[in-house]
Design a protein around this motif. Sequence first.
Motif, short mmCIF file in Angstrom:
data_model
loop_
_atom_site.label_atom_id
_atom_site.label_comp_id
_atom_site.label_asym_id
_atom_site.label_seq_id
_atom_site.Cartn_x
_atom_site.Cartn_y
_atom_site.Cartn_z
N SER A 175 0.83 -1.21 0.00
CA SER A 175 0.00 0.00 0.00
C SER A 175 0.86 1.26 0.00
CB SER A 175 -0.93 0.01 1.21
OG SER A 175 -1.86 -1.06 1.15
N LEU A 226 -8.51 6.52 -10.39
CA LEU A 226 -9.30 6.11 -9.23
C LEU A 226 -9.08 7.06 -8.05
CD1 LEU A 226 -8.70 2.26 -9.48
CD2 LEU A 226 -10.82 3.49 -10.00
N ARG A 245 -17.23 -1.53 -11.92
CA ARG A 245 -16.19 -1.35 -10.91
C ARG A 245 -15.94 0.13 -10.64
NH1 ARG A 245 -11.15 -5.12 -12.30
NH2 ARG A 245 -10.61 -4.56 -10.15
N GLY A 283 -6.39 0.03 -11.44
CA GLY A 283 -5.61 0.44 -10.29
C GLY A 283 -4.13 0.31 -10.55
N VAL A 343 -5.58 1.04 -4.39
CA VAL A 343 -6.28 0.08 -5.24
C VAL A 343 -5.22 -0.62 -6.08
CG1 VAL A 343 -8.06 -0.28 -6.97
CG2 VAL A 343 -8.32 1.56 -5.29
N ASP A 345 -4.00 -3.64 -8.48
CA ASP A 345 -4.50 -4.62 -9.44
C ASP A 345 -3.74 -5.93 -9.33
OD1 ASP A 345 -4.48 -6.14 -12.02
OD2 ASP A 345 -5.83 -4.55 -12.68
N GLU A 386 -16.33 2.26 -7.14
CA GLU A 386 -15.26 3.10 -6.60
C GLU A 386 -15.72 4.54 -6.39
OE1 GLU A 386 -12.37 2.39 -5.42
OE2 GLU A 386 -12.34 0.27 -5.95
#
Length: 332
Positions: free
Chosen positions: A123, A161, A186, A324, A300, A302, A190
Amino acid sequence: MALTVRFHEHGGPEVLRLDDVDPGRPGPGEVLVRVDAIGINRAEALFRAGQYIEPVKQFPALLGTEAAGVVEALGPRVGGLEPGQAVSVVPAFSQNDYGVYAERAVVPARALLPRPQDVDAVSGAAVWMPYLTAYGAMAEVTGLRPGDVAVVTAASSGVGLAALHTAARLGATPVAVTRTPAKADRLRAEGAAEVVVSAEQDVARRVLELTGGRGAAAVFDAVAGPGVIDLARAVAPGGTLLLWGAQSGRPTPYPGFELGMPALNVRTYTVHETTRDPDRLRRAAAYVASGLRDGAFRAVVDRLFPLTEVAVAHRYLDSGERFGKVVVTVRH
């Protein structure tokens, strides 16, 4: 020594090599970081291909500006950091000077943000660049306000995003633009208030319908090219068409004259406007950190790839299939 991704010539993902390189000791204002995860961005693919806004100055060239890891050593005149501290590296430097596609890398201390305990390495390598980009463009540059409509193209990218989330947190209405309907559901999940499918709909016409004919206060475009003329039709009088990417790879005309010289602001923007300005970076980092704490913001991700498959990661990035961020992980 540390495995380090370099490229010795311009080209596709196949030019990326894993070389065993001494990262060196950190000099004044620098820090040696043990890299645990790397955020993969379009800027690096363009730099690799020789199509970035900044040319490669010499080969072999380094790559990468976004990562998460742990401080290993401090150079002279570095304060506020200590060995063993978890940090994130943000894009605040030229890839001609530094690169974080490596097991260990020297970076400028000004490019480091402390990483909260509840933010893991993946992250920490995926969240900062997208949200710093979105906050800087939306809050600092265009001054997006509650009640405004914000249109975001290439909305399924990491930055796209983050822009949807940031617009919503600023009280604006985010409208996502995507090429095909495959990602529409999707994008709604979001937080997109509306999704416009550019392969099936006239984007400007649909935005004007959604806004009662006025248009959007701001359009944030990552594609550029000839399509900016149609996008400009979707901007409200006095609004802004902000170009923060050039995914089309085609020449981008200035739309104002062709549209009859409307009250239109057109400007380019990169995350460096935020990350290389200490005051803007301080404000942006505080805003993003607060969004992470209250759950409005999140990474986010992927797909994950190991460092040994960095060329595969770049090939996936180039495919346009992602939703993402793409992240490369490093095992020590």
